[in-house]
Write a protein that holds these residues in place. Structure first.
Motif, mmCIF file in Angstrom:
data_model
loop_
_atom_site.group_PDB
_atom_site.id
_atom_site.type_symbol
_atom_site.label_atom_id
_atom_site.label_comp_id
_atom_site.label_asym_id
_atom_site.label_seq_id
_atom_site.Cartn_x
_atom_site.Cartn_y
_atom_site.Cartn_z
ATOM 1 N N MET A 26 -10.350 42.392 -7.476
ATOM 2 C CA MET A 26 -10.159 43.185 -8.702
ATOM 3 C C MET A 26 -11.472 43.711 -9.056
ATOM 4 O O MET A 26 -12.674 42.982 -8.978
ATOM 5 C CB MET A 26 -9.586 42.285 -9.582
ATOM 6 N N PHE A 27 -11.578 44.930 -9.571
ATOM 7 C CA PHE A 27 -12.556 45.599 -9.858
ATOM 8 C C PHE A 27 -12.291 45.951 -11.389
ATOM 9 O O PHE A 27 -11.110 46.668 -11.594
ATOM 10 C CB PHE A 27 -13.038 46.882 -9.272
ATOM 11 N N ILE A 28 -13.274 45.696 -12.340
ATOM 12 C CA ILE A 28 -13.021 45.762 -13.769
ATOM 13 C C ILE A 28 -14.246 46.249 -14.565
ATOM 14 O O ILE A 28 -15.408 46.099 -14.256
ATOM 15 C CB ILE A 28 -12.806 44.194 -14.463
ATOM 16 N N ALA A 29 -14.116 46.944 -15.561
ATOM 17 C CA ALA A 29 -15.152 47.644 -16.416
ATOM 18 C C ALA A 29 -14.647 48.148 -17.711
ATOM 19 O O ALA A 29 -13.468 48.122 -17.859
ATOM 20 C CB ALA A 29 -15.655 49.078 -15.594
ATOM 21 N N ALA A 30 -15.591 48.190 -18.349
ATOM 22 C CA ALA A 30 -15.368 48.788 -19.723
ATOM 23 C C ALA A 30 -14.554 49.936 -19.843
ATOM 24 O O ALA A 30 -13.959 50.711 -20.997
ATOM 25 C CB ALA A 30 -16.453 48.505 -20.829
#
Length: 131
Positions: free
Chosen positions: A1-5
């Motif tokens: 999973m790739f997550i960012a603000a």
């Protein structure tokens, strides 16, 4: 999973702030998550499977979190959301961040023989929650 603000960055495997992996198996000594030298930083049990948390930064500057099953798991049913939620306790993603990219697969380093990655059944629901 790739997550960012940032929603745009979260959909990029190179621009996201966080990479989150959940390993159901680890075959061979060469298969090591980032942060294994520091030891497990947390653990969580889901339906009888114990996951240990390792983390550190990769060459892109992303913070990489890897939950590793204590035993190689060939069958699993359960809610993985608690594993992602617990990451905020370790300077990980928070509720406002965007989950932009989800993938399923394997990471093979080397084998003397052909290896078959076999997944006869896979079902995943991604539920968004506004907090």
């Amino acid at each position: 999973m790739f997550i960012a603000a940032d929603a745009t960055n979260s959909s990029s495997t190179t621009d996201s702030a966080y990479e989150v992996m959940i390993w159901f198996g680890r075959w061979g000594d060469a298969t090591q998550p980032i942060g294994i030298a520091e030891g497990s930083q947390d653990n969580h049990v889901i339906n009888g499977t114990t996951f240990d948390l390792y983390y550190g930064s990769n060459s892109l500057g992303q913070k990489v979190f890897t939950w590793v099953a204590g035993d190689n798991t060939t069958t699993f049913t359960g809610d993985l959301a608690p594993l992602v939620s617990k990451l905020s306790n370790n300077s990980g993603p928070v509720g406002d961040d965007y989950l932009g990219y989800v993938a399923f697969g394997s990471e093979a380093l080397y084998s003397f023989e052909n290896v078959t990655f076999y997944v006869p059944v896979l079902e995943m629901d991604i539920i968004t929650v506004n907090v």
